[in-house]
Design an enzyme around this catalytic site. Structure first.
Site, mmCIF file in Angstrom:
data_model
loop_
_atom_site.group_PDB
_atom_site.id
_atom_site.type_symbol
_atom_site.label_atom_id
_atom_site.label_comp_id
_atom_site.label_asym_id
_atom_site.label_seq_id
_atom_site.Cartn_x
_atom_site.Cartn_y
_atom_site.Cartn_z
ATOM 1 C CB VAL A 102 -1.100 -0.032 1.377
ATOM 2 C CG1 VAL A 102 -1.875 -1.001 0.987
ATOM 3 C CG2 VAL A 102 -0.161 -0.055 2.574
ATOM 4 C CG HIS A 118 -3.846 -5.877 0.292
ATOM 5 N ND1 HIS A 118 -2.829 -6.792 0.571
ATOM 6 C CD2 HIS A 118 -4.979 -6.908 -0.158
ATOM 7 C CE1 HIS A 118 -3.238 -8.006 0.364
ATOM 8 N NE2 HIS A 118 -4.358 -8.158 -0.120
HETATM 9 C C1 BV8 Z 1 -11.217 -11.055 2.158
HETATM 10 C C2 BV8 Z 1 -3.547 -3.680 3.741
HETATM 11 C C3 BV8 Z 1 -13.251 -11.768 2.125
HETATM 12 C C4 BV8 Z 1 -3.701 -3.029 5.091
HETATM 13 C C5 BV8 Z 1 -3.824 -6.059 4.086
HETATM 14 C C6 BV8 Z 1 -9.563 -17.640 1.996
HETATM 15 C C7 BV8 Z 1 -9.865 -16.733 0.752
HETATM 16 C C8 BV8 Z 1 -10.434 -15.455 1.260
HETATM 17 C C9 BV8 Z 1 -10.077 -14.825 2.462
HETATM 18 C C10 BV8 Z 1 -9.321 -15.534 3.548
HETATM 19 C C11 BV8 Z 1 -9.170 -16.966 3.167
HETATM 20 N N1 BV8 Z 1 -8.446 -17.351 4.287
HETATM 21 C C12 BV8 Z 1 -8.617 -16.313 5.166
HETATM 22 C C13 BV8 Z 1 -9.112 -15.402 5.020
HETATM 23 C C14 BV8 Z 1 -9.083 -14.234 5.536
HETATM 24 C C15 BV8 Z 1 -7.824 -13.113 5.349
HETATM 25 C C16 BV8 Z 1 -6.539 -13.642 5.178
HETATM 26 O O1 BV8 Z 1 -6.117 -14.050 4.339
HETATM 27 N N2 BV8 Z 1 -6.125 -14.094 6.585
HETATM 28 C C17 BV8 Z 1 -4.768 -14.605 6.584
HETATM 29 C C18 BV8 Z 1 -4.208 -14.061 7.764
HETATM 30 C C19 BV8 Z 1 -4.865 -16.202 6.682
HETATM 31 N N3 BV8 Z 1 -8.316 -12.354 4.054
HETATM 32 C C20 BV8 Z 1 -8.926 -11.233 4.117
HETATM 33 O O2 BV8 Z 1 -9.440 -10.853 5.095
HETATM 34 C C21 BV8 Z 1 -9.117 -10.502 2.877
HETATM 35 N N4 BV8 Z 1 -10.224 -10.156 2.708
HETATM 36 O O3 BV8 Z 1 -11.024 -12.062 1.610
HETATM 37 O O4 BV8 Z 1 -12.367 -10.747 2.574
HETATM 38 C C22 BV8 Z 1 -14.553 -10.814 2.028
HETATM 39 C C23 BV8 Z 1 -15.081 -11.049 0.464
HETATM 40 C C24 BV8 Z 1 -16.002 -10.132 0.220
HETATM 41 C C25 BV8 Z 1 -16.545 -9.231 0.949
HETATM 42 C C26 BV8 Z 1 -16.197 -9.097 2.223
HETATM 43 C C27 BV8 Z 1 -15.133 -10.022 2.773
HETATM 44 C C28 BV8 Z 1 -8.295 -9.144 2.775
HETATM 45 C C29 BV8 Z 1 -6.891 -9.208 3.137
HETATM 46 C C30 BV8 Z 1 -6.295 -7.969 2.957
HETATM 47 C C31 BV8 Z 1 -5.558 -7.388 4.455
HETATM 48 N N5 BV8 Z 1 -4.867 -6.077 4.267
HETATM 49 N N6 BV8 Z 1 -2.976 -4.735 3.930
HETATM 50 C C32 BV8 Z 1 -2.227 -2.655 5.709
HETATM 51 O O5 BV8 Z 1 -1.416 -2.925 5.094
HETATM 52 O O6 BV8 Z 1 -2.253 -2.081 6.739
HETATM 53 S S1 BV8 Z 1 -2.759 -7.548 4.091
HETATM 54 C C33 BV8 Z 1 -1.105 -7.435 4.488
HETATM 55 O O7 BV8 Z 1 -0.478 -8.644 4.304
HETATM 56 C C34 BV8 Z 1 -0.504 -6.594 3.704
HETATM 57 O O8 BV8 Z 1 -1.092 -5.934 2.484
HETATM 58 C C35 BV8 Z 1 0.614 -7.503 2.967
HETATM 59 O O9 BV8 Z 1 1.047 -7.106 1.612
HETATM 60 C C36 BV8 Z 1 -0.103 -8.804 3.032
HETATM 61 C C37 BV8 Z 1 0.387 -10.050 2.866
HETATM 62 O O10 BV8 Z 1 1.685 -9.875 3.926
HETATM 63 P P1 BV8 Z 1 3.186 -10.068 2.715
HETATM 64 O O11 BV8 Z 1 3.198 -8.821 1.712
HETATM 65 O O12 BV8 Z 1 3.546 -11.360 2.116
HETATM 66 O O13 BV8 Z 1 4.279 -9.643 3.827
HETATM 67 P P2 BV8 Z 1 4.798 -10.569 4.993
HETATM 68 O O14 BV8 Z 1 5.533 -9.445 5.869
HETATM 69 O O15 BV8 Z 1 3.853 -11.421 5.156
HETATM 70 O O16 BV8 Z 1 5.923 -11.237 4.144
HETATM 71 C C38 BV8 Z 1 7.224 -10.645 3.757
HETATM 72 C C39 BV8 Z 1 7.838 -11.906 2.560
HETATM 73 O O17 BV8 Z 1 9.012 -11.032 2.353
HETATM 74 C C40 BV8 Z 1 8.366 -12.786 3.626
HETATM 75 O O18 BV8 Z 1 8.047 -14.055 2.910
HETATM 76 C C41 BV8 Z 1 10.035 -12.714 3.554
HETATM 77 O O19 BV8 Z 1 10.841 -13.743 3.615
HETATM 78 C C42 BV8 Z 1 10.159 -11.746 2.278
HETATM 79 N N7 BV8 Z 1 11.452 -10.815 1.953
HETATM 80 C C43 BV8 Z 1 11.810 -10.273 3.212
HETATM 81 N N8 BV8 Z 1 12.865 -9.422 2.524
HETATM 82 C C44 BV8 Z 1 12.904 -9.808 1.144
HETATM 83 C C45 BV8 Z 1 11.828 -10.625 0.779
HETATM 84 N N9 BV8 Z 1 11.569 -10.844 -0.347
HETATM 85 C C46 BV8 Z 1 12.286 -10.554 -1.301
HETATM 86 N N10 BV8 Z 1 13.097 -9.630 -1.075
HETATM 87 C C47 BV8 Z 1 13.724 -9.246 0.032
HETATM 88 N N11 BV8 Z 1 14.923 -8.345 0.491
#
Ligand code: BV8
Length: 243
Positions: A102, A118
């Site tokens: 974002v 997002h």
């Molecule tokens: C929804 C904005 C339904 C806010 C964010 C199955 C299907 C649908 C939904 C779900 C489902 N199962 C569970 C759900 C619910 C939920 C979900 O997924 N929960 C998870 C925890 C299990 N999903 C939702 O709620 C979504 N909504 O589906 O609603 C619906 C449908 C219709 C009508 C109503 C409702 C909405 C999800 C969006 C949440 N908002 N962000 C904010 O930013 O404040 S998500 C948030 O996590 C960020 O956007 C982030 O981008 C995202 C994912 O995280 P990553 O980007 O992967 O970051 P992370 O830190 O986890 O990992 C970083 C990676 O980088 C690591 O792997 C690391 O090793 C690597 N790395 C580190 N350094 C480097 C590197 N890689 C390369 N180079 C480097 N140098």
């Protein structure tokens, strides 16, 4: 080193789809979503703050968190990984860039038509959604009040439990199903529905590649994985592709 098969597929690709996550911005100094939060925010779990319930419970706390992130991102610069993806759009016939981030850093690096899955830190809208646009520059210290209906103004991001904007969702799913090569860069592949795009691409016959220094829950579902930092691997990929 990069597999020759990936370079061949990229050179022949008519459509490349890239999904990025917080790891792409890590080398710009923006903490990843699951990194320990810094300073005052170290005591909070982002999962607890990035929800509509948290905002309703304590709008000032959530607003302050986003304001802190906006200030942090405003001081950050795009890194070589962002710039490589901006160059990639000129090296392939069609590139669809979907980001979970974002922070707007892809656009600042020169990427066009970025799909913000997002939302964006720098957009706000009325919490009651009375009309979806509010001045982007509302960065008051206190939660602003909607001038049209008096409800609170909230950050224009997608919180947990909220639906992905329909246009972004449809365009991303269509690109994943149509592309020849899918790159998943810097994401832990935990958050859905974004984390489902790689599987759609793979099942549609694309070569799918994960770029991440660490293994993820989905590493085994990709055609191959490139273990390393985006700011190192992506420029190398572009260099090989361009020559
Ligand atoms: C929804 C904005 C339904 C806010 C964010 C199955 C299907 C649908 C939904 C779900 C489902 N199962 C569970 C759900 C619910 C939920 C979900 O997924 N929960 C998870 C925890 C299990 N999903 C939702 O709620 C979504 N909504 O589906 O609603 C619906 C449908 C219709 C009508 C109503 C409702 C909405 C999800 C969006 C949440 N908002 N962000 C904010 O930013 O404040 S998500 C948030 O996590 C960020 O956007 C982030 O981008 C995202 C994912 O995280 P990553 O980007 O992967 O970051 P992370 O830190 O986890 O990992 C970083 C990676 O980088 C690591 O792997 C690391 O090793 C690597 N790395 C580190 N350094 C480097 C590197 N890689 C390369 N180079 C480097 N140098």
């Amino acid at each position: 080193m990069l597999p020759e098969s990936l370079l061949v597929r990229l050179r022949d690709a008519r459509h490349v789809c890239v999904l990025t996550g917080a790891g792409v911005s890590a080398e710009s100094g923006v903490p990843t979503f699951r990194d320990a939060q810094q300073g005052l925010w170290a005591q909070y779990d982002p999962m607890e703050l990035a929800t509509p319930e948290a905002f309703q419970r304590d709008p000032e706390l959530v607003w302050r968190w986003y304001r802190w992130r906006r200030e942090l991102v405003s001081r950050a610069e795009p890194n070589a990984g962002h710039r490589a993806l901006a160059e990639l759009q000129d090296l392939v016939p069609r590139l669809t860039l979907v980001t979970q981030n974002v922070d707007g850093l892809h656009q600042r690096a020169g990427s066009q038509d970025v799909i913000e899955f997002h939302g964006n830190l720098f957009s706000n809208h009325c919490f009651a959604r009375c009309n979806d646009d509010h001045p982007v520059d509302r960065d008051d210290a206190k939660v602003p009040v909607c001038p049209d209906c008096g409800a609170s103004v909230r950050p224009g991001v997608v919180w947990f439990g909220e639906g992905i904007p329909e246009e972004a969702l449809n365009a991303s799913f269509a690109a994943a199903a149509d592309c020849d090569v899918f790159l998943s860069v810097g994401t832990s592949s935990i958050v859905y529905p974004a984390a489902g795009l790689g599987t759609i691409a793979y099942e549609s016959g694309a070569m799918t590649i994960e770029v991440n220094p660490n293994p993820t829950e989905q590493s085994g579902t990709f055609t191959s994985t490139l273990r390393g930092n985006a700011a190192v691997i992506l420029p190398k990929l572009i260099e090989l592709l361009a020559h």
